[in-house]
Write an enzyme that holds these catalytic residues in place. Structure first.
Site, short mmCIF file in Angstrom:
data_model
loop_
_atom_site.label_atom_id
_atom_site.label_comp_id
_atom_site.label_asym_id
_atom_site.label_seq_id
_atom_site.Cartn_x
_atom_site.Cartn_y
_atom_site.Cartn_z
N PHE A 13 0.83 -0.99 -0.26
CA PHE A 13 -0.19 0.08 0.37
C PHE A 13 0.46 1.31 -0.03
CE2 PHE A 13 -2.90 3.34 1.48
CZ PHE A 13 -4.31 3.26 0.84
N ALA A 44 -2.10 -4.72 4.86
CA ALA A 44 -1.84 -5.70 6.00
C ALA A 44 -2.87 -6.22 5.74
CB ALA A 44 -1.51 -4.28 6.91
N GLU A 46 -4.59 -8.18 4.46
CA GLU A 46 -4.82 -9.74 3.45
C GLU A 46 -3.55 -10.29 3.81
OE1 GLU A 46 -7.06 -6.40 1.79
OE2 GLU A 46 -4.69 -6.38 1.43
N CYS A 68 2.95 -1.41 6.62
CA CYS A 68 3.17 -0.24 7.03
C CYS A 68 1.11 0.51 7.00
CB CYS A 68 3.11 0.26 6.62
SG CYS A 68 3.46 1.92 6.75
N VAL A 69 1.14 0.64 8.05
CA VAL A 69 -0.23 1.02 8.12
C VAL A 69 -0.42 2.53 9.11
CG1 VAL A 69 -2.87 1.19 9.04
CG2 VAL A 69 -1.36 -0.72 8.10
N ILE A 70 -0.68 3.93 8.44
CA ILE A 70 -0.50 4.84 8.85
C ILE A 70 -2.03 5.88 9.43
CG2 ILE A 70 0.03 7.61 7.88
CD1 ILE A 70 2.30 6.05 5.91
N GLU A 73 -7.91 9.44 9.58
CA GLU A 73 -9.09 10.01 9.69
C GLU A 73 -9.87 9.68 10.56
OE1 GLU A 73 -10.13 13.84 7.61
OE2 GLU A 73 -8.28 14.32 7.09
N THR A 74 -10.09 8.33 10.23
CA THR A 74 -11.63 7.79 10.43
C THR A 74 -10.55 6.62 11.08
OG1 THR A 74 -11.13 5.87 8.16
CG2 THR A 74 -11.86 8.35 7.95
N HIS A 76 -11.21 3.03 10.39
CA HIS A 76 -10.40 2.33 9.51
C HIS A 76 -8.60 1.76 9.76
CE1 HIS A 76 -9.45 0.07 5.15
NE2 HIS A 76 -8.65 0.51 5.52
#
Length: 145
Positions: A13, A44, A46, A68-70, A73-74, A76
């Site tokens: 991603f 991530a 998957e 990586c997950v950043i 604003e939600t 998610h």
């Protein structure tokens, strides 16, 4: 003892961050004389499914999850982080999978690069080292699955 055969699962991603993680992971696997394959997944979320599929093949001694997950604003972010971690832990516990966890969960891109960069955080290296230690521990206990 034969060299371990590892599967790297990379969530692409954020390709620049993942590229750094992969660099650290590849170098470390080569340093340990481990063989490895790589596959790419969209994100991530998957990664656990991809590892579950790979476990069925019985081709790998261990798995390295990179991504990586950043935070946005939600909410998610919370779901992706929590569910990917939960999925990987379930695989480790229920399927005896040796998984090195290299999914960064950060507030911004600057934090991601500090953690991913091979000259700074090098979390790709850390995930490989964790995986290889678990592979060795499984062998110590005579676990084949």
């Amino acid at each position: 003892m034969k060299s371990p055969h590892i599967l790297i699962i990379a969530a692409n991603f954020y390709p620049d961050v993942t590229g750094e993680l992969l660099g650290g992971a590849r170098t470390t696997l080569n340093n340990f004389k481990a063989t490895f394959d790589e596959i790419e997944v969209p994100g991530a979320f998957e990664i656990p499914a991809a590892i579950n599929f790979a476990i069925q093949s019985k081709k790998y001694d261990g798995y390295v999850a990179l991504g990586c997950v950043i935070r946005g604003e939600t909410t998610h972010y919370d779901y992706v982080c929590g569910e990917s971690a939960r999925g990987l832990m379930e695989l480790a516990l229920n399927k005896n999978a040796a998984i090195g966890y290299g999914i960064l969960t950060v507030e911004n891109m600057d934090q991601a690069f500090v953690r991913a960069n091979v000259t700074e955080g090098n979390k790709g290296r850390d995930a490989v080292e964790a995986c290889l230690k678990l592979v060795a521990l499984k062998s110590q206990f005579g676990i084949k699955a």
